[in-house]
Write an enzyme that holds these catalytic residues in place. Sequence first.
Site, PDB file in Angstrom:
ATOM      1  N   HIS A  94       0.629  -2.078   0.250  1.00  0.00           N
ATOM      2  CA  HIS A  94       0.205  -0.419  -0.292  1.00  0.00           C
ATOM      3  C   HIS A  94       0.739   0.917   0.296  1.00  0.00           C
ATOM      4  O   HIS A  94       1.690   1.197   0.677  1.00  0.00           O
ATOM      5  CB  HIS A  94      -0.975  -0.048   0.924  1.00  0.00           C
ATOM      6  CG  HIS A  94      -0.206   0.255   2.313  1.00  0.00           C
ATOM      7  ND1 HIS A  94       0.350  -1.171   2.764  1.00  0.00           N
ATOM      8  CD2 HIS A  94      -0.307   0.927   3.640  1.00  0.00           C
ATOM      9  CE1 HIS A  94       0.269  -0.869   4.352  1.00  0.00           C
ATOM     10  NE2 HIS A  94       0.480   0.374   4.465  1.00  0.00           N
ATOM     11  N   HIS A  96       0.693   5.023   0.795  1.00  0.00           N
ATOM     12  CA  HIS A  96       0.200   5.898   1.611  1.00  0.00           C
ATOM     13  C   HIS A  96       0.692   7.701   1.106  1.00  0.00           C
ATOM     14  O   HIS A  96       1.700   7.772   0.577  1.00  0.00           O
ATOM     15  CB  HIS A  96       0.778   6.698   2.815  1.00  0.00           C
ATOM     16  CG  HIS A  96       0.621   5.560   3.870  1.00  0.00           C
ATOM     17  ND1 HIS A  96       0.523   5.592   5.290  1.00  0.00           N
ATOM     18  CD2 HIS A  96       1.387   4.731   3.463  1.00  0.00           C
ATOM     19  CE1 HIS A  96       0.349   4.226   5.533  1.00  0.00           C
ATOM     20  NE2 HIS A  96       1.073   3.541   5.218  1.00  0.00           N
TER      21      HIS A  96
END
Length: 129
Positions: A94, A96
């Site tokens: 992932h 940010h």
Amino acid sequence: MKDSIFTKIIKGEIPCYKVYEDDTVFAMLDIDPLSDGHVLVFPKKQVDLLWDLDQDVYNHLMDVAKLIAEKIQNKLNPLRVGMVVEGFGVPHAHIHLVPLYDKDVLQLHHGYPVRKDNFTDIASKINDL
């Protein structure tokens, strides 16, 4: 492989504040944000390391991250939008996207004890592609 929290969110088992979804990528507000508008962008396929993604998925993930970062920049007006990939909190690749309203939101230089005599060795290891 056990479902990550992101996989459970994609499946609708856990609620979220979704900001984007397509067949490959999902994005939502971080529930423990570093600043207002902190977004997590991740592939729907659960893969632990970002670098292990198929190239097409990786490229699409980055394209979506760019689109969302541009939207954050235009709508929330931070000084800039930072992007971080650290991956320790969830075993699901992932990104940010963090709105930087001031220079203290993300501090990457935190006094790591650098041994400059290692620079040549490290550079040669990385440069050996």
